[in-house]
Write a protein that holds these residues in place. Structure first.
Motif, mmCIF file in Angstrom:
data_model
loop_
_atom_site.group_PDB
_atom_site.id
_atom_site.type_symbol
_atom_site.label_atom_id
_atom_site.label_comp_id
_atom_site.label_asym_id
_atom_site.label_seq_id
_atom_site.Cartn_x
_atom_site.Cartn_y
_atom_site.Cartn_z
ATOM 1 N N ARG A 143 0.802 -1.246 0.134
ATOM 2 C CA ARG A 143 0.104 0.059 0.005
ATOM 3 C C ARG A 143 0.813 1.240 0.026
ATOM 4 N NH1 ARG A 143 -3.135 -3.160 3.201
ATOM 5 N NH2 ARG A 143 -5.314 -3.374 2.703
ATOM 6 N N ALA A 144 0.228 2.481 -0.324
ATOM 7 C CA ALA A 144 0.742 3.679 -0.151
ATOM 8 C C ALA A 144 -0.308 4.506 0.274
ATOM 9 C CB ALA A 144 1.189 3.984 -1.695
ATOM 10 N N LEU A 145 -0.279 5.510 1.133
ATOM 11 C CA LEU A 145 -1.060 6.401 1.728
ATOM 12 C C LEU A 145 -0.461 7.818 1.428
ATOM 13 C CD1 LEU A 145 -3.604 6.796 3.437
ATOM 14 C CD2 LEU A 145 -1.917 6.927 5.374
ATOM 15 N N ILE A 146 -1.426 8.326 0.631
ATOM 16 C CA ILE A 146 -1.311 9.981 0.161
ATOM 17 C C ILE A 146 -1.977 10.956 0.827
ATOM 18 C CG2 ILE A 146 -0.924 11.157 -1.987
ATOM 19 C CD1 ILE A 146 -0.904 8.587 -3.465
ATOM 20 N N TYR A 147 -1.388 12.075 1.177
ATOM 21 C CA TYR A 147 -2.091 13.174 1.689
ATOM 22 C C TYR A 147 -1.728 14.397 0.774
ATOM 23 C CZ TYR A 147 -3.865 11.193 6.023
ATOM 24 O OH TYR A 147 -4.674 10.532 6.855
ATOM 25 N N LEU A 148 -3.025 15.050 0.763
ATOM 26 C CA LEU A 148 -2.801 16.065 -0.371
ATOM 27 C C LEU A 148 -3.453 17.447 0.401
ATOM 28 C CD1 LEU A 148 -5.002 14.472 -3.054
ATOM 29 C CD2 LEU A 148 -2.516 14.643 -2.997
ATOM 30 N N ARG A 149 -2.340 18.549 0.138
ATOM 31 C CA ARG A 149 -2.543 19.989 0.397
ATOM 32 C C ARG A 149 -2.937 20.500 -0.679
ATOM 33 N NH1 ARG A 149 2.112 20.895 2.868
ATOM 34 N NH2 ARG A 149 1.452 19.892 4.607
ATOM 35 N N ARG A 150 -4.147 21.349 -0.461
ATOM 36 C CA ARG A 150 -4.678 22.199 -1.584
ATOM 37 C C ARG A 150 -4.037 23.444 -1.898
ATOM 38 N NH1 ARG A 150 -9.437 23.337 1.064
ATOM 39 N NH2 ARG A 150 -9.178 25.493 1.167
ATOM 40 N N ARG A 151 -3.975 23.853 -2.993
ATOM 41 C CA ARG A 151 -3.200 24.953 -3.519
ATOM 42 C C ARG A 151 -3.930 26.206 -3.271
ATOM 43 N NH1 ARG A 151 1.191 25.664 -6.423
ATOM 44 N NH2 ARG A 151 1.293 23.441 -7.062
ATOM 45 N N ASP A 152 -3.291 27.199 -2.773
ATOM 46 C CA ASP A 152 -3.766 28.477 -2.491
ATOM 47 C C ASP A 152 -4.710 28.839 -3.645
ATOM 48 O OD1 ASP A 152 -3.221 28.416 0.109
ATOM 49 O OD2 ASP A 152 -1.257 29.825 -0.235
ATOM 50 N N GLY A 153 -5.961 29.497 -3.580
ATOM 51 C CA GLY A 153 -6.675 29.943 -4.657
ATOM 52 C C GLY A 153 -7.704 28.763 -5.271
ATOM 53 N N VAL A 154 -7.302 27.508 -4.834
ATOM 54 C CA VAL A 154 -8.418 26.491 -5.289
ATOM 55 C C VAL A 154 -9.226 26.349 -4.132
ATOM 56 C CG1 VAL A 154 -8.689 23.998 -5.810
ATOM 57 C CG2 VAL A 154 -6.688 25.252 -6.506
ATOM 58 N N GLY A 155 -10.607 26.518 -4.467
ATOM 59 C CA GLY A 155 -11.646 26.542 -3.515
ATOM 60 C C GLY A 155 -11.931 25.094 -3.071
ATOM 61 N N ALA A 156 -12.416 24.922 -1.705
ATOM 62 C CA ALA A 156 -12.815 23.773 -1.096
ATOM 63 C C ALA A 156 -13.562 22.844 -1.626
ATOM 64 C CB ALA A 156 -13.346 23.786 0.308
ATOM 65 N N GLY A 157 -14.843 23.261 -2.320
ATOM 66 C CA GLY A 157 -15.810 22.775 -3.176
ATOM 67 C C GLY A 157 -14.981 22.282 -4.430
ATOM 68 N N ALA A 158 -14.620 23.043 -5.086
ATOM 69 C CA ALA A 158 -13.927 22.632 -6.401
ATOM 70 C C ALA A 158 -12.578 21.543 -6.278
ATOM 71 C CB ALA A 158 -13.291 23.897 -7.038
ATOM 72 N N PHE A 159 -12.269 21.543 -5.233
ATOM 73 C CA PHE A 159 -11.003 20.603 -4.739
ATOM 74 C C PHE A 159 -11.852 19.280 -4.445
ATOM 75 C CE2 PHE A 159 -7.885 18.525 -1.760
ATOM 76 C CZ PHE A 159 -6.908 18.494 -2.630
ATOM 77 N N ARG A 160 -12.795 19.346 -3.812
ATOM 78 C CA ARG A 160 -13.586 18.080 -3.437
ATOM 79 C C ARG A 160 -14.270 17.367 -4.682
ATOM 80 N NH1 ARG A 160 -15.552 20.655 1.408
ATOM 81 N NH2 ARG A 160 -17.338 21.552 -0.071
ATOM 82 N N LYS A 161 -14.589 18.265 -5.377
ATOM 83 C CA LYS A 161 -15.175 17.942 -6.918
ATOM 84 C C LYS A 161 -13.947 16.928 -7.679
ATOM 85 C CE LYS A 161 -17.910 19.130 -10.661
ATOM 86 N NZ LYS A 161 -18.622 20.339 -11.295
#
Length: 268
Positions: A143-161
């Motif tokens: 397995r690999a476990l990946i954690y992602l940090r949203r880029r500034d300027g990318v909205g939370a809703g758009a990122f979830r989508k």
């Protein structure tokens, strides 16, 4: 970035899952802490009412980052923020967490015996996705476990989508995965898991917004995934959306509660 989604997997479950990032104490051997988490601490959590699943993700001691370098994206895991494991807690319903408050007090009291820092990441109902990507009889050997940090300027809703409609189908479409789970997180708040005598420092620029768990047939298949041509397309999709991709080498995934039942012995 292409906006054409890949072919969706056969089935998707949408459970309510929270993840607790864990750093073991450094004033004792690392294995002492990992063994306590695997043993006595697991019994406390497993006895919590209302759990659908409880899984411990044990991470390799040396984790510099499996994801290849991308310009403008942090793929090297900083040594001072590298965590040792993740507790995945999945609830039977949105009200289930209220049932476990007494047991949670016991978990609070035991944390100081094993951990130096703990951070809870929670999501709203239906924010987790478990994808049916394994064929009959296929099992996960790495397995690999990946954690992602949203880029500034990318909205939370758009990122979830993006995670749910672009990234996950693209990963499922590779055809090499035997496990695919995603989580998108609510904004982090210390109040959700403010245990005594354990650190909960989480600077804004170090916070995460999603995680992805990938399962492979074996370590050779995992290594081929991270060094093969498919990773370039995934990197191109991710680069406009994220500022960090921390891909951890998983040494064990231990399930203690499954389908609402406490197992007599954990499953790997």
């Amino acid at each position: 970035m292409s906006t054409s989604p890949a072919v969706a997997p056969r089935e998707v479950r949408k459970p309510l899952t929270s993840s607790i990032l864990l750093w073991v104490r450094t004033d004792q051997p690392r294995q002492t802490g990992m063994d306590h988490w695997k043993g006595p601490h697991s019994g406390i959590i497993s006895a919590t009412p209302g759990l659908e699943e409880y899984r411990q993700i044990h991470l390799a001691e040396h984790n510099t980052g499996l994801w290849p370098a991308i310009d403008g994206v942090q793929t090297a895991i900083p040594a001072d923020r590298k965590f040792d494991g993740v507790a995945e807690v999945t609830f039977q319903s949105a009200l289930a967490p209220l049932k476990g408050r007494e047991q949670t007090k016991l978990a609070y009291a035991d944390e100081i015996n094993v951990f130096r820092r703990t951070l809870l990441y929670a999501g709203p109902p239906n924010s987790s996705r478990w994808y049916d990507v394994a064929g009959p009889g296929e099992t996960v050997g790495a397995r690999a476990l990946i954690y992602l940090r949203r880029r500034d300027g990318v909205g939370a809703g758009a990122f979830r989508k993006f995670v749910n409609e672009q990234l996950a189908p693209a990963l499922a479409g590779t055809g090499v995965l035997k496990e695919l789970r995603t989580q998108t997180f609510l904004p982090w708040t210390k109040k959700l898991w403010d245990t005594p005598d354990v650190a909960h420092d989480n600077p804004h620029d170090q916070r995460f917004h999603a995680s992805v768990s990938l399962g492979f047939t074996d370590t050779a298949a995992r290594d081929a995934f991270f060094t093969g041509p498919v990773i370039e397309d995934l990197s191109n999709r991710l680069a406009p959306q994220v500022s960090a991709i921390h891909a951890y080498d998983v040494t064990a995934a231990l399930t203690y509660v499954k389908n609402g039942e406490i197992l007599p012995h954990y499953e790997e």
